[in-house]
Write an enzyme that holds these catalytic residues in place. Sequence first.
Site, PDB file in Angstrom:
ATOM      1  N   TYR A 138       0.782  -1.231   0.000  1.00 31.48           N
ATOM      2  CA  TYR A 138       0.000   0.000   0.000  1.00 31.48           C
ATOM      3  C   TYR A 138       0.817   1.285   0.000  1.00 31.48           C
ATOM      4  CZ  TYR A 138      -3.868  -3.159   0.557  1.00 31.48           C
ATOM      5  OH  TYR A 138      -4.780  -4.157   0.334  1.00 31.48           O
ATOM      6  N   PHE A 428     -10.617  -3.868  10.423  1.00 26.96           N
ATOM      7  CA  PHE A 428     -11.757  -3.689   9.516  1.00 26.96           C
ATOM      8  C   PHE A 428     -11.370  -4.028   8.104  1.00 26.96           C
ATOM      9  CE2 PHE A 428      -9.661   0.424  10.114  1.00 26.96           C
ATOM     10  CZ  PHE A 428      -9.430   0.854   8.821  1.00 26.96           C
TER      11      PHE A 428
END
Length: 428
Positions: A138, A428
């Site tokens: 990322y 999450f």
Amino acid sequence: MTSSAATPRAVTPRTDIDVRPITETEFEDWNRALNIGFLREPTPAREELDARRPEFRPGRSLGAFDGGRCVATLRSFAQELTAVGGAAVPADAISNVTVSPTHRRRGLLTRMMAQDLAAAKERGDVVATLIAAEYPIYGRYGFGPATWMTEWTVDVPRSGLDPRWAGPEDGGRVDLVDAEDVRKLGPELHERLRVAQPGAVSRTEHWWKFATGALSHRPTWTEPCFAVYRSADGEVEGMVSYKADDHWDDSMQPQNTASVNWLLAVSPAAERALWHYLCSIDWIVKVKSGWRAPDDLLPSFLPDPRAATVTIQTDWLWVRVLDVVRALEARTYGAAGTLVLEVVDGSGPAGGRYRLEASADGTGACAATTESADLTLDVAGLASLWLGDESAVRLAALGRVREERAGAARQADALLRTSRRPWCPDLF
């Protein structure tokens, strides 16, 4: 003979693969691709689809389709992230990112990420967030690790705690509660924690239903135990969810471990009482802390802190700054001063030169400027500094920040770093 691993073959991107938001009728196929990407049983059970369907938001679940089959997934949802000082900023939370093994290295994640981040910027989100399953992925999209996580395992017999302990000594009490109580009491307690904890994120009603078994992705669900700490005046200041295994050795001595799913506390007294409670349960010889901040108080609550051994330490919440001005103005600062930052973001939305002016009262003002830069850094480096956990001096030593003015990195640390480390309690 040459190894194919030594000479990787470039893969030409497939322009005929369609990357777009999924429709309601494609929800099951999207979930099949999601399960394949996470190495789970491919075909989703009906219960799994029913539990996930409330999370579906039109336009926020992206899929890549090859010949009508979904081969990559990405979902985002609205979130609030607590900045230093307690302000909540709107965030684009990214999850459920997969690319099927048949379609790796074709630029599908890049295309999905570009679409999602562009939409987030258009909506007015200040940052994007995610929990990275793999570290190398990322950074190339402008994300940087902004919080870290530590798990401790407590050897209870070595901890030095009194095994005869019967409850808090501060006038408070610990009570067992059921799932319905947690759904009633938990959200308000979490909000009290969130406004005081940089790095914490919002929790929806959906989250509390999953945490308490009212909804589940799986056909079977093991109910945890729940306990709350109430102060002397009866106010709920802490809550814990935990499970215990069932292990006995050959001499029929209990060797059980209590594993914390999550523990919330808005006072040190609540933290101390709940950790002491977990370490006092009969038959429990080890307590696994779950996801805690690296500077959590747990080890120091024990008479012998060496009884708490670090078993996991890793990067946790990653942040991607979308709006530099709003991000820097949302947080507070530890000193007065002025700093000019040159932020490098390629073709992304955060690139430019910004003047940050922090006042003695902790507030900050930020604007684009043409003044000479004090520090140059990329947008991922800015994300790592923004929540106060990383050091500009350290990043400069690593070559990830460049000082354009001598002493600027040290000044950045005086402005940006926090006395306690940021922490995100959630996955999450």
